[in-house]
Design an enzyme around this catalytic site. Sequence first.
Site, PDB file in Angstrom:
ATOM      1  N   LYS A 162      -8.820  17.170  38.052  1.00  0.00           N
ATOM      2  CA  LYS A 162      -8.953  15.953  37.089  1.00  0.00           C
ATOM      3  C   LYS A 162      -7.540  15.724  36.641  1.00  0.00           C
ATOM      4  CE  LYS A 162     -10.460  13.321  33.450  1.00  0.00           C
ATOM      5  NZ  LYS A 162     -11.410  12.414  33.524  1.00  0.00           N
ATOM      6  N   LYS A 186      -3.131  13.546  25.701  1.00  0.00           N
ATOM      7  CA  LYS A 186      -3.534  14.899  25.905  1.00  0.00           C
ATOM      8  C   LYS A 186      -3.711  15.169  27.307  1.00  0.00           C
ATOM      9  CE  LYS A 186      -8.195  15.768  25.830  1.00  0.00           C
ATOM     10  NZ  LYS A 186      -9.046  16.160  26.651  1.00  0.00           N
ATOM     11  N   THR A 200     -12.260  17.943  29.414  1.00  0.00           N
ATOM     12  CA  THR A 200     -10.993  17.824  30.032  1.00  0.00           C
ATOM     13  C   THR A 200      -9.898  18.852  29.306  1.00  0.00           C
ATOM     14  OG1 THR A 200     -11.155  15.601  30.726  1.00  0.00           O
ATOM     15  CG2 THR A 200      -9.069  16.487  30.947  1.00  0.00           C
TER      16      THR A 200
HETATM   17  P1  NAP Z   1     -15.248  12.205  21.262  1.00  0.00           P
HETATM   18  O1  NAP Z   1     -16.236  11.005  21.289  1.00  0.00           O
HETATM   19  O2  NAP Z   1     -13.990  12.186  20.371  1.00  0.00           O
HETATM   20  O3  NAP Z   1     -16.334  13.460  21.052  1.00  0.00           O
HETATM   21  C1  NAP Z   1     -15.709  14.766  21.019  1.00  0.00           C
HETATM   22  C2  NAP Z   1     -16.999  15.632  20.584  1.00  0.00           C
HETATM   23  O4  NAP Z   1     -16.395  16.978  20.477  1.00  0.00           O
HETATM   24  C3  NAP Z   1     -17.624  15.325  19.338  1.00  0.00           C
HETATM   25  O5  NAP Z   1     -19.107  15.581  19.374  1.00  0.00           O
HETATM   26  C4  NAP Z   1     -16.839  16.317  18.466  1.00  0.00           C
HETATM   27  O6  NAP Z   1     -17.714  16.709  16.966  1.00  0.00           O
HETATM   28  C5  NAP Z   1     -16.953  17.541  19.325  1.00  0.00           C
HETATM   29  N1  NAP Z   1     -15.756  18.562  18.740  1.00  0.00           N
HETATM   30  C6  NAP Z   1     -14.247  18.262  18.794  1.00  0.00           C
HETATM   31  N2  NAP Z   1     -13.735  19.418  18.086  1.00  0.00           N
HETATM   32  C7  NAP Z   1     -14.613  20.230  18.117  1.00  0.00           C
HETATM   33  C8  NAP Z   1     -14.779  21.706  17.529  1.00  0.00           C
HETATM   34  N3  NAP Z   1     -13.477  22.203  17.243  1.00  0.00           N
HETATM   35  N4  NAP Z   1     -15.928  22.128  17.191  1.00  0.00           N
HETATM   36  C9  NAP Z   1     -17.083  21.604  17.679  1.00  0.00           C
HETATM   37  N5  NAP Z   1     -17.132  20.389  17.882  1.00  0.00           N
HETATM   38  C10 NAP Z   1     -16.059  19.921  18.147  1.00  0.00           C
HETATM   39  O7  NAP Z   1     -14.568  12.470  22.680  1.00  0.00           O
HETATM   40  P2  NAP Z   1     -15.393  12.080  24.204  1.00  0.00           P
HETATM   41  O8  NAP Z   1     -14.742  10.715  24.537  1.00  0.00           O
HETATM   42  O9  NAP Z   1     -16.677  12.229  24.183  1.00  0.00           O
HETATM   43  O10 NAP Z   1     -14.401  13.063  25.136  1.00  0.00           O
HETATM   44  C11 NAP Z   1     -14.920  14.351  25.254  1.00  0.00           C
HETATM   45  C12 NAP Z   1     -14.141  15.242  26.317  1.00  0.00           C
HETATM   46  O11 NAP Z   1     -14.350  14.311  27.392  1.00  0.00           O
HETATM   47  C13 NAP Z   1     -12.691  15.100  25.998  1.00  0.00           C
HETATM   48  O12 NAP Z   1     -11.942  16.139  26.607  1.00  0.00           O
HETATM   49  C14 NAP Z   1     -12.273  13.716  27.019  1.00  0.00           C
HETATM   50  O13 NAP Z   1     -10.834  13.960  27.316  1.00  0.00           O
HETATM   51  C15 NAP Z   1     -13.040  14.030  28.045  1.00  0.00           C
HETATM   52  N6  NAP Z   1     -13.156  12.630  28.712  1.00  0.00           N
HETATM   53  C16 NAP Z   1     -13.770  11.439  28.150  1.00  0.00           C
HETATM   54  C17 NAP Z   1     -13.992  10.400  28.739  1.00  0.00           C
HETATM   55  C18 NAP Z   1     -14.145   9.112  27.867  1.00  0.00           C
HETATM   56  O14 NAP Z   1     -14.129   7.867  28.560  1.00  0.00           O
HETATM   57  N7  NAP Z   1     -14.332   9.073  26.724  1.00  0.00           N
HETATM   58  C19 NAP Z   1     -13.985  10.313  29.904  1.00  0.00           C
HETATM   59  C20 NAP Z   1     -13.533  11.476  30.812  1.00  0.00           C
HETATM   60  C21 NAP Z   1     -13.621  12.524  29.931  1.00  0.00           C
HETATM   61  P3  NAP Z   1     -17.783  15.588  15.891  1.00  0.00           P
HETATM   62  O15 NAP Z   1     -18.724  14.516  16.146  1.00  0.00           O
HETATM   63  O16 NAP Z   1     -18.044  16.466  14.704  1.00  0.00           O
HETATM   64  O17 NAP Z   1     -16.224  14.822  15.850  1.00  0.00           O
END
Ligand code: NAP
Length: 293
Positions: free
Chosen positions: A173, A241, A98
């Site tokens: 979104k 965010k 997102t």
């Molecule tokens: P998360 O669990 O915090 O995972 C984030 C991922 O991105 C991890 O694999 C992290 O690597 C990687 N990452 C972050 N910064 C990076 C960088 N600079 N370089 C390389 N890798 C990087 O987040 P999530 O919940 O999966 O969410 C991911 C996205 O989907 C976000 O934008 C969020 O807003 C969106 N989203 C989430 C949900 C939900 O329910 N969680 C629902 C809809 C949308 P590391 O493992 O090394 O930290």
Amino acid sequence: MGFRTAFIGLGTMGYPMAGHLAKAGHQVTVYNRTAEKAAHWQQTHGGHTAATPAQAAQDAEFIFTCVGNDDDLRQVIAGTGGVFETAQTGSVIIDHTTTSAIVARELAEAAQQRGLFFIDAPVSGGQAGAQNGTLTVMAGGDPAAFARAEPVIRSFAASVKLIGPAGYGQLTKMVNQICITGLVQALSEGIHFAKHAGLDIALVMDVISKGAASSWQMQNRWQTMEKNEFNFGFAVDWMRKDLGIAMQEAQRNGSSLPVTKLVDGYYAEVQQMGGRRWDTSSLIARLEPPKKQ
Ligand code: NAP
């Protein structure tokens, strides 16, 4: 044998999404900044791991990303060791992060200059949707590239729709997040009021969830909200965010988001209460503070 795919970002969402790609028969090469997660994924699902996003992308026809925010995305796509260094002409980048619509348009244009395609494809449905492969995907980008990617995206999604050109997935979104925000606050206030009125909350929710007040949040979250349980995926930090992105876009397009702004401030209070990683239903904690153990 399926398609050659890359998946970059094995977080809460990406890890199970990449798993569904492998289960659907696609060849998957994964990259994760914290390499242990990629190794663990490979032990579970097979496929390959890569040391950089560039290495993951080099042979892929479809390159998926799901990282944190705008800057993270710029880094894995256009930064040193990023996807642009190696991606082959004609390959399609599908971004499930997102982000702002600005970064989506910027990367779509940069991709086009390199003979690549970039589709912004944020998701809704949370951790459970990613695990069950039932996400809703709202996309923006080139229609022909989207048509090629859609069957592959369906490995982890129940609904996949192209809304318009680059950035339109992200704009959609934003609407999704705006709609959820006021609704969760209203549900929090309803539960809070019912408690103070001495009502049987289960009975009240059973009755009103069959009427006009019903919502996904009411049906799936009232019980856990009432118990102050906030361990269900989408974190308050991520929501802030997303609301920040929506409010900036609103400034640009001249729309007015008074409730979104108000509730964003409430989420800031939840963060100060220690709730940065609580899920978004934790708005009720301001009204019904969790009891100290
Ligand atoms: P998360 O669990 O915090 O995972 C984030 C991922 O991105 C991890 O694999 C992290 O690597 C990687 N990452 C972050 N910064 C990076 C960088 N600079 N370089 C390389 N890798 C990087 O987040 P999530 O919940 O999966 O969410 C991911 C996205 O989907 C976000 O934008 C969020 O807003 C969106 N989203 C989430 C949900 C939900 O329910 N969680 C629902 C809809 C949308 P590391 O493992 O090394 O930290």
